[in-house]
Design an enzyme around this catalytic site. Structure first.
Site, PDB file in Angstrom:
ATOM      1  N   TYR A  12     -23.801 -31.631  24.736  1.00  0.00           N
ATOM      2  CA  TYR A  12     -23.841 -32.850  25.550  1.00  0.00           C
ATOM      3  C   TYR A  12     -24.450 -32.539  26.915  1.00  0.00           C
ATOM      4  O   TYR A  12     -25.414 -33.177  27.352  1.00  0.00           O
ATOM      5  CB  TYR A  12     -22.438 -33.442  25.702  1.00  0.00           C
ATOM      6  CG  TYR A  12     -22.359 -34.473  26.787  1.00  0.00           C
ATOM      7  CD1 TYR A  12     -23.109 -35.638  26.718  1.00  0.00           C
ATOM      8  CD2 TYR A  12     -21.554 -34.273  27.920  1.00  0.00           C
ATOM      9  CE1 TYR A  12     -23.065 -36.578  27.733  1.00  0.00           C
ATOM     10  CE2 TYR A  12     -21.499 -35.209  28.935  1.00  0.00           C
ATOM     11  CZ  TYR A  12     -22.253 -36.354  28.835  1.00  0.00           C
ATOM     12  OH  TYR A  12     -22.218 -37.280  29.844  1.00  0.00           O
ATOM     13  N   THR A  70     -24.501 -35.856  34.370  1.00  0.00           N
ATOM     14  CA  THR A  70     -23.111 -35.416  34.242  1.00  0.00           C
ATOM     15  C   THR A  70     -22.862 -34.092  34.938  1.00  0.00           C
ATOM     16  O   THR A  70     -23.764 -33.239  35.003  1.00  0.00           O
ATOM     17  CB  THR A  70     -22.761 -35.270  32.746  1.00  0.00           C
ATOM     18  OG1 THR A  70     -21.483 -34.620  32.626  1.00  0.00           O
ATOM     19  CG2 THR A  70     -23.779 -34.409  32.006  1.00  0.00           C
TER      20      THR A  70
END
Ligand code: UDP
Length: 335
Positions: A144, A120
């Site tokens: 995250y 990501t």
């Protein structure tokens, strides 16, 4: 079917994983969907066999890899909500980090050493106003992003120690839906910008909020690089082909190099649907950086990747087509 090389797709019943299964099938592979269906959708598994399993179950991973004679693993099974990760980091480290360690253990046991990680742009944290390069410092600002960054570090060591070939594909904002209209972005609860705004238009969520208009960006709302999920899937197939040729992998941005603000996205949705998303202004959401836009040059050079479907009108049109099909309309004006 048997002459097709098998690829294990963890999280293959999810949004990006299902699009990758379709792309793998179309490229001549047999995508074996490995999913615990905690957030995935049984009806998204259309392009190969299904194994109900958890990435934390290393023995089951090993058995599945052996049964299907798997040549490579694409790993999508993860939690991916920034706000939730701030509120409940343990959930993210246990599933995303510890779960991936177990998955890799299962792969080593089975002698499978080709890996593609769904990473990501959140690994970069608050990157500032410039296009982000892979060589920029990774300083994630939420659990995250940290969980994915930690896995990237693990994979770097596993390449050197165990001979893994491993690509870490750092997606910016996955969006849009397959042209077939049969798979799309569907979560419960839905927190992502484009699907949530569309569900608000359809009357399926009670409200829509813009999280912060005091960022240091042209219109004050946060800027992101939106990339079509069909393009993400194509990039995975390109990375797989390199792994099959013996490439060691590496970390690559998957984005377009163009950023759009929350307000610009809402304007594009209004343009496509003919209706304004009803909206209220809220403070910034915890863990959100102001701006994340990729430099896509390295993926272009190494993977030969071009984001062919990621213009904003195509993203919004395909997402809206899927939403209209997936969600029965609740408001009279929504047709
Ligand atoms: N956002 C928003 N309202 C929403 C959902 C998201 O204003 O209901 C903003 C969010 O704060 C971020 C951007 O839209 O700046 C993209 O958020 P999303 O959750 O879609 O993806 P993320 O960038 O967090 O992965």
């Amino acid at each position: 079917m048997n002459d097709r090389p098998s690829v294990l797709v963890t999280g293959g019943a999810g949004y990006i994983g299902s699009h990758c299964c379709k792309a793998l099938f179309e490229a001549g592979y047999n995508p074996v969907c490995y999913d615990n269906l905690s957030t995935g959708h049984r009806d998204y598994i259309k392009w190969g066999p299904f194994v109900a399993g958890d990435i934390r179950d290393a023995a089951k991973v090993t058995a599945t890899l052996r049964t299907h004679d798997v040549v490579a693993v694409m790993h999508f099974a993860a939690f991916s909500l920034v706000g939730e990760s701030v509120a409940d980091p343990q959930k993210y480290y246990l599933n995303n980090l510890a779960g991936t360690l177990a998955l890799l253990q299962g792969m080593r046991e089975a002698g499978c050493f080709r890996f593609i990680l769904s990473s990501t742009g959140a690994v970069y944290g608050n990157a500032g106003r410039e296009l982000i390069n892979e060589t920029d410092r990774c300083e994630p600002i939420n659990p995250y992003g940290t969980s994915k960054w930690m896995i990237e570090r693990v994979l770097s060591d596993y390449r050197d120690a165990y001979g893994f070939g491993a690509f870490c594909l750092r997606y910016f904002n996955a969006s849009g839906a397959d042209v077939s209209g049969v798979i799309g972005e569907q979560r419960d609860p839905e927190t992502h910008l484009i699907p949530r705004a569309m569900m608000a238009l359809q009357g399926h969520v009670p409200d829509f909020s813009i999280f912060g208009d005091d960022y240091d960006t042209p219109d004050g709302t946060a800027v992101r690089d939106y990339i079509h999920v069909t393009d993400l899937a194509a990039a995975h197939v390109l990375a797989l082909k390199l792994l099959m040729q013996g490439h060691r992998g590496g970390s690559f941005n998957l984005g377009t190099g163009h950023g759009f603000s929350v307000r610009q996205i809402l304007a594009a949705i209004a343009q496509e649907t003919g209706r304004e998303v009803p909206q209220v202004m809220k403070p910034r959401r915890a863990g959100d950086p102001a701006m994340l836009v990729a430099n896509p040059g390295a993926a272009r050079d190494v993977l030969s990747f071009e984001a062919a479907h990621s213009d904003l009108p195509t993203i919004i049109r395909t997402a809206w087509a899927w939403h209209r099909r997936a969600h029965p309309l609740k408001t009279a004006a929504s047709s």
